[in-house]
Design a protein around this motif. Structure first.
Motif, short mmCIF file in Angstrom:
data_model
loop_
_atom_site.label_atom_id
_atom_site.label_comp_id
_atom_site.label_asym_id
_atom_site.label_seq_id
_atom_site.Cartn_x
_atom_site.Cartn_y
_atom_site.Cartn_z
N ASP A 78 6.88 -51.77 -13.22
CA ASP A 78 6.47 -50.37 -13.12
C ASP A 78 6.81 -49.58 -14.38
O ASP A 78 6.01 -48.75 -14.84
CB ASP A 78 7.13 -49.70 -11.91
N ARG A 79 7.98 -49.82 -14.95
CA ARG A 79 8.37 -49.08 -16.15
C ARG A 79 7.46 -49.44 -17.33
O ARG A 79 6.98 -48.56 -18.03
CB ARG A 79 9.83 -49.36 -16.49
N ALA A 80 7.23 -50.73 -17.54
CA ALA A 80 6.36 -51.15 -18.65
C ALA A 80 4.95 -50.61 -18.47
O ALA A 80 4.34 -50.11 -19.42
CB ALA A 80 6.34 -52.68 -18.74
N TRP A 81 4.42 -50.69 -17.27
CA TRP A 81 3.07 -50.19 -16.99
C TRP A 81 3.01 -48.68 -17.20
O TRP A 81 2.07 -48.16 -17.80
CB TRP A 81 2.65 -50.58 -15.58
N GLY A 82 4.01 -47.98 -16.72
CA GLY A 82 4.04 -46.52 -16.88
C GLY A 82 4.10 -46.10 -18.33
O GLY A 82 3.41 -45.16 -18.75
N LYS A 83 4.92 -46.78 -19.11
CA LYS A 83 5.02 -46.47 -20.55
C LYS A 83 3.69 -46.78 -21.25
O LYS A 83 3.23 -46.02 -22.10
CB LYS A 83 6.15 -47.27 -21.21
N PHE A 84 3.10 -47.91 -20.90
CA PHE A 84 1.84 -48.30 -21.53
C PHE A 84 0.74 -47.29 -21.21
O PHE A 84 0.05 -46.80 -22.10
CB PHE A 84 1.43 -49.70 -21.06
N THR A 85 0.55 -46.98 -19.94
CA THR A 85 -0.52 -46.07 -19.57
C THR A 85 -0.22 -44.64 -20.01
O THR A 85 -1.15 -43.89 -20.32
CB THR A 85 -0.80 -46.11 -18.06
N GLY A 86 1.03 -44.29 -20.08
CA GLY A 86 1.40 -42.95 -20.56
C GLY A 86 1.11 -42.76 -22.04
O GLY A 86 0.87 -41.65 -22.50
N GLY A 87 1.10 -43.85 -22.79
CA GLY A 87 0.85 -43.77 -24.22
C GLY A 87 -0.59 -44.01 -24.61
O GLY A 87 -0.97 -43.88 -25.76
N SER A 88 -1.43 -44.35 -23.64
CA SER A 88 -2.82 -44.68 -23.92
C SER A 88 -3.57 -43.48 -24.48
O SER A 88 -3.34 -42.35 -24.08
CB SER A 88 -3.51 -45.17 -22.65
N LEU A 89 -4.47 -43.76 -25.39
CA LEU A 89 -5.26 -42.70 -26.02
C LEU A 89 -6.74 -42.87 -25.74
O LEU A 89 -7.58 -42.40 -26.51
CB LEU A 89 -4.99 -42.71 -27.53
#
Length: 184
Positions: free
Chosen positions: A39-50
């Motif tokens: 969940d943390r990795a996915w959240g960081k990834f999607t939160g940084g998506s442009l």
């Protein structure tokens, strides 16, 4: 064998709903199903998506930057996904697709404004900064908000390339492959 086992069906509801929108009925990418195991990795990834609709760049500018970053980072996985998904839509020619992998910033496949985008990516990857002349050239092409978006795209897709390489993701079956160098 996958270094990290990806999610399998049935997917968690929230992930399945997001993929239904993002993938438009296609199966989720291995990158997504792998990162979503945490969940943390996915959240960081999607939160940084442009890749949202609020980008100040044209889709073509965005894809040129992403394609060049992932090609220069040797990330055939992400390059191939973007070429297959967007190159035709944004009007990249076969010569331009080839140049994202094998061309220099001044490759004649690119008009002068897009050469600036390529040169900006190359400078950031090679030197981790832009000198005054490079910044001036970029700002002659785009406004401050767009310039910041370009820098963030380079940083994000450099990170995506590192993730894909570390996870040794298998290439997506429907993605493009790096073209051979001319003369190979």
């Amino acid at each position: 064998m996958a270094r990290i086992a990806p999610l399998t069906k049935p997917y968690p509801d929230e992930f399945a709903q997001r993929m239904a929108i993002l993938m438009r009925g296609a199966e989720p990418l291995a990158l997504f199903t792998t990162l979503a195991t945490n969940d943390r990795a996915w959240g960081k990834f999607t939160g940084g998506s442009l890749l949202d609709k609020g980008s100040p760049l044209s889709m073509r500018q965005r894809e040129i930057v992403i394609d060049r970053v992932t090609a220069r980072c040797g990330c055939e996985y992400e390059w191939g996904v973007h070429i297959a998904g967007f190159a035709a839509h944004v009007g990249l020619t076969a010569q331009q697709v080839h140049a994202t992998v094998h061309g220099a910033a001044d490759d004649p496949a690119w008009p002068s404004d897009e050469q600036v985008l390529i040169a900006t990516v190359d400078a950031l990857l090679d030197h981790k900064k832009l000198d005054n002349a490079q910044w001036t050239a970029l700002r002659a092409l785009v406004d401050e908000v767009q310039a910041l978006e370009i820098v963030q795209l380079v940083a994000f897709y450099h990170g995506v390339s590192l993730i894909c390489g570390a996870l040794d993701l298998p290439l997506e079956s429907n993605a493009a492959r790096f073209p051979a160098a001319i003369g190979d």
